[in-house]
Structure formats: structure tokens, C-alpha cells
Design a protein around this motif. Structure first.
Motif, short mmCIF file in Angstrom:
data_model
loop_
_atom_site.label_atom_id
_atom_site.label_comp_id
_atom_site.label_asym_id
_atom_site.label_seq_id
_atom_site.Cartn_x
_atom_site.Cartn_y
_atom_site.Cartn_z
N VAL A 24 2.91 2.03 11.50
CA VAL A 24 2.84 2.24 10.05
C VAL A 24 3.11 0.92 9.34
CG1 VAL A 24 3.86 3.45 8.08
CG2 VAL A 24 3.58 4.63 10.27
N SER A 25 2.30 0.62 8.33
CA SER A 25 2.54 -0.55 7.50
C SER A 25 2.32 -0.17 6.04
CB SER A 25 1.61 -1.70 7.89
OG SER A 25 0.27 -1.34 7.68
N THR A 26 2.97 -0.90 5.14
CA THR A 26 2.81 -0.63 3.72
C THR A 26 2.68 -1.93 2.95
OG1 THR A 26 5.21 -0.59 3.34
CG2 THR A 26 4.16 1.52 3.78
N ASP A 27 2.09 -1.82 1.78
CA ASP A 27 2.00 -2.93 0.84
C ASP A 27 2.14 -2.33 -0.55
OD1 ASP A 27 1.73 -5.47 -0.15
OD2 ASP A 27 -0.45 -5.54 0.06
N PHE A 28 2.72 -3.06 -1.48
CA PHE A 28 2.97 -2.47 -2.79
C PHE A 28 3.05 -3.54 -3.87
CE2 PHE A 28 6.94 -3.20 -0.62
CZ PHE A 28 7.74 -3.84 -1.57
N ASP A 29 2.92 -3.07 -5.11
CA ASP A 29 3.02 -3.91 -6.30
C ASP A 29 4.49 -4.00 -6.69
OD1 ASP A 29 2.91 -5.14 -8.75
OD2 ASP A 29 1.62 -3.62 -9.70
N ARG A 30 5.06 -5.18 -6.64
CA ARG A 30 6.48 -5.36 -6.96
C ARG A 30 6.78 -5.17 -8.45
NH1 ARG A 30 9.59 -6.99 -3.05
NH2 ARG A 30 8.74 -7.87 -1.15
N ASP A 31 5.77 -5.28 -9.30
CA ASP A 31 5.99 -5.16 -10.74
C ASP A 31 5.89 -3.72 -11.24
OD1 ASP A 31 6.31 -7.92 -10.88
OD2 ASP A 31 4.17 -8.24 -11.17
N ARG A 139 -4.72 2.92 -13.93
CA ARG A 139 -5.82 2.97 -12.95
C ARG A 139 -5.76 1.76 -12.00
NH1 ARG A 139 -7.49 8.06 -12.71
NH2 ARG A 139 -8.30 8.82 -14.65
N GLU A 140 -4.54 1.45 -11.56
CA GLU A 140 -4.34 0.34 -10.64
C GLU A 140 -3.62 0.82 -9.39
OE1 GLU A 140 -2.25 -2.83 -12.51
OE2 GLU A 140 -3.82 -3.19 -13.99
N LEU A 141 -4.01 0.27 -8.25
CA LEU A 141 -3.36 0.57 -6.99
C LEU A 141 -1.97 -0.06 -7.00
CD1 LEU A 141 -3.65 1.67 -4.05
CD2 LEU A 141 -4.43 -0.61 -3.44
N VAL A 142 -0.92 0.76 -6.75
CA VAL A 142 0.44 0.23 -6.76
C VAL A 142 1.11 0.30 -5.39
CG1 VAL A 142 0.83 0.64 -9.22
CG2 VAL A 142 1.38 2.44 -7.55
N TRP A 143 0.57 1.12 -4.48
CA TRP A 143 1.18 1.26 -3.16
C TRP A 143 0.13 1.70 -2.16
CZ3 TRP A 143 1.95 5.14 0.46
CH2 TRP A 143 2.96 4.93 1.41
N ARG A 144 0.21 1.15 -0.96
CA ARG A 144 -0.71 1.56 0.11
C ARG A 144 0.07 1.68 1.41
NH1 ARG A 144 -6.47 -1.04 1.11
NH2 ARG A 144 -6.98 0.73 -0.19
N GLY A 145 -0.07 2.81 2.07
CA GLY A 145 0.53 3.03 3.38
C GLY A 145 -0.57 3.28 4.39
N THR A 146 -0.46 2.65 5.55
CA THR A 146 -1.47 2.79 6.60
C THR A 146 -0.79 3.20 7.90
OG1 THR A 146 -2.75 1.01 5.58
CG2 THR A 146 -3.31 1.58 7.83
N ALA A 147 -1.33 4.23 8.53
CA ALA A 147 -0.84 4.68 9.84
C ALA A 147 -2.00 4.61 10.83
CB ALA A 147 -0.32 6.11 9.75
#
Length: 177
Positions: A24-31, A139-147
Motif C-alpha cells: 500500500v502506498s499513498t500520496d496527498f496534498d499537504r495544503d 474539484r481537485e485530487l487531495v489524496w490517493r491510496g494504491t494497493a
């Protein structure tokens, strides 16, 4: 016969352990202000692209959406029905054929005089589940999780989906330092 049994058993264990886990990995908008999110809704699936498998309406997609809803509800989020949601959940799934090849050298007999080589080929499907959280207002991507992980047989599909979703959603909202 006994030594062949152990070699086959070792090869099977190595092959099984190489593809049994879920990464599992994630990426996100810190703001982004994740504290403002209270309600969610599922985004409609994208139009089917060339070569994609049609997952819309499939039992797999239905299981994934139910698992996501269950995990988000357990975290205190509410599914928006008539009101406008604070965030949208978009789901993307894919599967790819994979092959693991293992070569094992061994020596048997007195002082290791008899040499051998064993080649094991393990074919499996690797599934990828991507869960996107989109801020509904901006309408902006703020978080993405991938498994990612091996797709198990039909007997274990429910458990595998639930585990993949649970391990991904447990990282939402992100802990920003």
C-alpha cells in the motif's frame, strides 16, 4: 523421493511468499484541510477506455465500493444522499498477468557430489486498486491510496478486497507533521 519433496516444498513456499502480501502506498496534498471533510459520495466511473475491462456494475466493483463505504463510515464519515458531499471517492481497478521465475541450485549426496537445478515458474494475476479522494468544492485530487497484490482465487476474493481497502483507507486522512 524425500529430497525431491523438500525441494518442491521450498520452491512452493518461496513462490507463495513472493506474491501473497499487499503493498500500500499513498500520496496527498499537504495544503488540504482534511478536518473539513464530513460527508462523502462516490464519483461516477470514468468512461471505459480502449482495452479496459468493464468493471462498472461487476460484482468486484460492488464489493470494493461496499468495503470503502464500510471503512469510511467506521471512521465517522457519512455518505451523502441528498446533500452535497464534502469529498468524492473515485475508484480505479486493474489486473495484469505476472510471472515469477525461481532458479534453485542444490547439491545432494555424500559431499555434495550430485548437483541439480530446479526452475519454478509461478503465473498469477496482480491486481491494483486506486482510491482517489477529490475535494468536491474545488474539484481537485487531495489524496490517493494504491494497493497492489496477487489476486487470489474465488474463495478468497471477499477477504482480499476487504483487506486491501482496509489497509488503504486506514491511511486516510493523512497525518501531516
Amino acid at each position: 523421493m524425500k529430497r525431491r519433496y523438500w525441494i518442491v516444498l521450498l520452491g512452493a513456499l518461496v513462490a507463495a511468499s513472493s506474491c501473497s502480501s499487499i503493498s500500500v502506498s499513498t500520496d496527498f496534498d499537504r495544503d488540504a484541510d482534511y478536518g473539513l471533510y464530513r460527508t462523502f459520495s462516490f464519483a461516477p466511473p470514468r468512461a471505459e477506455r480502449r482495452g479496459d475491462r468493464p468493471y462498472e456494475g461487476s460484482p468486484t466493483r460492488t464489493r470494493i465500493l461496499a468495503a470503502i463505504e464500510r471503512e469510511l463510515t467506521a471512521k465517522g464519515y457519512r455518505k451523502a444522499i441528498d446533500e452535497r458531499a464534502d469529498f468524492l471517492v473515485a475508484v480505479h481497478i486493474a489486473a495484469k498477468n505476472r510471472v515469477d521465475v525461481g532458479v534453485y541450485d542444490y547439491r545432494l549426496g555424500w559431499r555434495g557430489r550430485w548437483h541439480g537445478r530446479d526452475v519454478r515458474v509461478h503465473r498469477y494475476k496482480e491486481g491494483t486498486l486506486v482510491i482517489d479522494i477529490v475535494d468536491a468544492r474545488r474539484r481537485e485530487l487531495v489524496w490517493r491510496g494504491t494497493a497492489k497484490g496477487a489476486i487470489h482465487g474465488p474463495d478468497e476474493v471477499e477477504e482480499h478486497i476487504a483487506e486491501s481497502v482496509r489497509r488503504t483507507i486506514e491511511r486516510f486522512p493523512p497525518e501531516i507533521e
